[in-house]
Design a protein around this motif. Structure first.
Motif, PDB file in Angstrom:
ATOM      1  N   ASP A  95       0.851  -1.188   0.000  1.00 46.37           N
ATOM      2  CA  ASP A  95       0.000   0.000   0.000  1.00 46.37           C
ATOM      3  C   ASP A  95       0.889   1.240   0.000  1.00 46.37           C
ATOM      4  N   TRP A  96       1.010   1.861  -1.153  1.00 44.46           N
ATOM      5  CA  TRP A  96       1.861   3.045  -1.305  1.00 44.46           C
ATOM      6  C   TRP A  96       1.053   4.335  -1.409  1.00 44.46           C
TER       7      TRP A  96
ATOM      8  N   GLU B 258       3.962  10.265  -0.792  1.00 42.92           N
ATOM      9  CA  GLU B 258       3.756  11.389  -1.706  1.00 42.92           C
ATOM     10  C   GLU B 258       4.895  11.517  -2.711  1.00 42.92           C
ATOM     11  N   VAL B 259       4.582  12.091  -3.859  1.00 43.56           N
ATOM     12  CA  VAL B 259       5.608  12.415  -4.853  1.00 43.56           C
ATOM     13  C   VAL B 259       6.581  13.396  -4.214  1.00 43.56           C
TER      14      VAL B 259
ATOM     15  N   LYS C 144       4.076   8.781  -9.608  1.00 40.97           N
ATOM     16  CA  LYS C 144       3.321   7.565  -9.327  1.00 40.97           C
ATOM     17  C   LYS C 144       1.972   7.639 -10.014  1.00 40.97           C
ATOM     18  N   THR C 145       1.353   6.478 -10.214  1.00 40.25           N
ATOM     19  CA  THR C 145       0.039   6.439 -10.837  1.00 40.25           C
ATOM     20  C   THR C 145      -1.022   6.863  -9.821  1.00 40.25           C
TER      21      THR C 145
ATOM     22  N   ASP D 117      -3.595   5.332  -8.762  1.00 41.17           N
ATOM     23  CA  ASP D 117      -3.962   4.284  -7.799  1.00 41.17           C
ATOM     24  C   ASP D 117      -2.780   3.824  -6.952  1.00 41.17           C
ATOM     25  N   SER D 118      -1.622   4.458  -7.118  1.00 45.94           N
ATOM     26  CA  SER D 118      -0.386   4.133  -6.381  1.00 45.94           C
ATOM     27  C   SER D 118       0.099   2.722  -6.667  1.00 45.94           C
ATOM     28  N   GLY D 119      -0.309   2.137  -7.769  1.00 46.20           N
ATOM     29  CA  GLY D 119       0.130   0.795  -8.147  1.00 46.20           C
ATOM     30  C   GLY D 119       1.517   0.771  -8.753  1.00 46.20           C
ATOM     31  N   LEU D 120       1.941   1.899  -9.338  1.00 40.48           N
ATOM     32  CA  LEU D 120       3.276   2.020  -9.923  1.00 40.48           C
ATOM     33  C   LEU D 120       3.913   3.298  -9.414  1.00 40.48           C
ATOM     34  N   VAL D 121       5.206   3.209  -9.092  1.00 38.63           N
ATOM     35  CA  VAL D 121       5.963   4.394  -8.688  1.00 38.63           C
ATOM     36  C   VAL D 121       7.276   4.423  -9.446  1.00 38.63           C
TER      37      VAL D 121
END
Length: 88
Positions: free
Chosen positions: A30-31, A35-36, A57-58, A60-64
């Protein structure tokens, strides 16, 4: 006149098989709270870790995307890759 059977261009191609390895069953990290711009410690599945900051990041925080603080470049991680991000 002899008819020649047309060959299929698709002959020999195989459809992609879904992953069934343990890696595909990794629980999602869970990311959402990271924050960016935040500085994080990145721990890879192999155990190696480094410090960097979140570049993007996306929604939905699925990719960073993380930029390594030591100047080793930018890397993308998925929340099911077995990578852990911890605020530093």
């Amino acid at each position: 006149m002899t008819r020649v059977k047309a060959t299929s261009r698709r002959r020999g191609r195989r459809h992609a098989q879904p992953e069934t390895s343990d890696e595909a069953l990794q629980p999602a990290e869970d990311w959402a709270a990271i924050e960016v711009g935040a500085t994080v410690e990145v721990t890879l599945a192999a155990g190696h870790s480094y410090t960097g900051h979140i570049d993007s990041k996306t929604h939905d925080s699925g990719l960073v995307w993380v930029i390594d603080s030591a100047g080793q470049g930018r890397q993308m991680y998925g929340n099911r890759d077995g990578v852990r991000l911890r605020p530093h």
